[in-house]
Design a protein around this motif. Sequence first.
Motif, mmCIF file in Angstrom:
data_model
loop_
_atom_site.group_PDB
_atom_site.id
_atom_site.type_symbol
_atom_site.label_atom_id
_atom_site.label_comp_id
_atom_site.label_asym_id
_atom_site.label_seq_id
_atom_site.Cartn_x
_atom_site.Cartn_y
_atom_site.Cartn_z
ATOM 1 N N ALA A 72 0.831 -1.212 0.000
ATOM 2 C CA ALA A 72 0.000 0.000 0.000
ATOM 3 C C ALA A 72 0.859 1.253 0.000
ATOM 4 N N ALA A 96 -5.079 7.412 -3.852
ATOM 5 C CA ALA A 96 -4.071 7.603 -2.809
ATOM 6 C C ALA A 96 -4.685 7.496 -1.420
ATOM 7 N N TYR A 135 -6.532 10.384 -8.875
ATOM 8 C CA TYR A 135 -5.303 10.018 -8.159
ATOM 9 C C TYR A 135 -5.455 10.285 -6.656
ATOM 10 N N ARG A 164 0.765 3.865 -2.995
ATOM 11 C CA ARG A 164 0.439 5.270 -2.735
ATOM 12 C C ARG A 164 1.495 6.189 -3.343
ATOM 13 N N ASP A 165 2.772 5.841 -3.159
ATOM 14 C CA ASP A 165 3.846 6.676 -3.706
ATOM 15 C C ASP A 165 3.805 6.696 -5.233
ATOM 16 N N GLU A 191 -5.222 3.855 -0.608
ATOM 17 C CA GLU A 191 -3.971 3.170 -0.266
ATOM 18 C C GLU A 191 -3.506 3.542 1.135
ATOM 19 N N THR A 192 -3.708 4.782 1.523
ATOM 20 C CA THR A 192 -3.339 5.218 2.870
ATOM 21 C C THR A 192 -4.153 4.457 3.910
#
Length: 285
Positions: A230, A258, A254, A234-235, A261-262
């Motif tokens: 994750a 993101a 995006y 995220r990155d 994913e966080t």
Amino acid sequence: MGTRRRRDRAAVVDHARALTRRLTAATDAVRANEPDAVHQMRVTARRLRSVLRTYSTTFPRSEAVRDELRWLGTVLGEARDAEVLADHFAEVLDGLSPHLVRGTARYRLVDAYRDRYRVAHGEAVDALASPRFTALLSDLEGLCERPAPSGRPRKEFRRARRRVLKAGRRAGLRSDATSPGPDTALHRTRKRAKALRYAGEALSASRSGAERIASAAEDLQTVLGTHQDAVVARDEVLAAADRARAAGEDTFTYGVVAALETRRARTSSKAGRRALNVVRRRGTP
């Protein structure tokens, strides 16, 4: 050397031989681009490297071979990472309401990584046809044929377990911790858990307790692996958003991905505390 230690040493050497055979057998599947072939070969290379490193008294002259296994893992990893990201982002975007998927998000988060996989897979196939890979297989066979007679696998396995517990404490996976530690510390714990898992698998033919600990280490590795996946995703999403913004494209999607994913990273890191406790309770073989 005692009988039990000889059995431990034989179990570790036999496991390394089996992994070497598996690595050799995987080449045709990777060349043919069979499903999951790159992943399986990469995992086998990582298992071998980890076993050689953990049981260094049995394989005392393995540093150069471990370096070559790292090279192979890196080559395969370029393809595997692109494959994982493409599949994951496709699943995430498919799960969103259509009105949330805007601009070129699907291209930048799915198609671009599939293109990257095709290029990286070609480079991996070239590597498997190289004299360097052939020499690696030969060197692995040589290590398995000439192990050191004074290996102490049980001692090294116990050290691997202690390293997991120590890394977990430093990562904030303690019962009295208010929250998990930084991503880098959690990732380090995951790598320690993976090493313990592979070490336990190698020793399990000699000591049943090693198999139980390996199973617990696998659970910890899986939970923290989800966290690391994750963080990486995220990155990658944020980097893709920067490219989209520079091109004047809509970046709304995006931000949505993101955030997901966080949340995935946060949820999995909390589960790591329970998984580490299981490793602790399993004791030592």
